[in-house]
Design a protein around this motif. Sequence first.
Motif: not given
Length: 240
Positions: A38-39, A43-47, A61-67
């Motif tokens: 989800t966005v 530029d901040d995503f959770l996956g 992976l559990g909860l991961i985040r991209s910034t």
Amino acid sequence: PSDEALFIATHTGLFRAAKGERRARRVANRFQDTMGFTVTGPDDFLGSGHPDGRDDLPPFLGLIRSTDAGRTWKPVSLLGERDFHVLEAAGPRIYGYGSDFDSREGGLLVSDDGGRRWEERTAPEPLASLAIDPRNSDRVVASGERGIYSSTDAGGRWRPLAGEPGLLAWTAPDALFLVRPDGSFSRSSDGGLSWQPAGETGGRPAAFDNDAGDLYVALHDGRVERSSDGGRTWALRSAP
């Protein structure tokens, strides 16, 4: 995201179709299996899901985040413990449904602090989709294989709703949408208590989402269609 690109999370990596482009290209040459996605901001995503085989990470992976719009990812919580297939967020509130590594059983978890700490809830059945009321993050509608359900206390209690199950998207307080496995499309103005036919998607849906009022449906042939008029008409957004 900030540049109005379309991001497509798949079993073999994250893909991006820039604004005005119909071809999606792999992000950062990564092959991470991003099951939930989800966005949450520019530029901040959770996956969630399973790592790229080149990464030294556990299989869940559990909860991961991209910034940085999916180019790199960092663990937030539950690394090695959970694989969320359904992942939705509204502000700091996150709902995640997926498998526990030890038991391999599905479960619903809810976080109020951006995914650092979680509380377990009882799902009405294994969930395939969940949508959050844009006005109240305690209110959600979820769908499984057998039916549709609503909760007004962040998944603490559930009640069944009328209608056939499908994939959900909630664009406005009076606009909850559902697409069924055959591609038929409905809208509810009362949070799922009643449904009105709203058209056809033109194919079998694999995923369904919304952004800034627009609806997006990914079809099993790899196309992603977009509707800007509540599902009455659809236009091609990207194709393999």
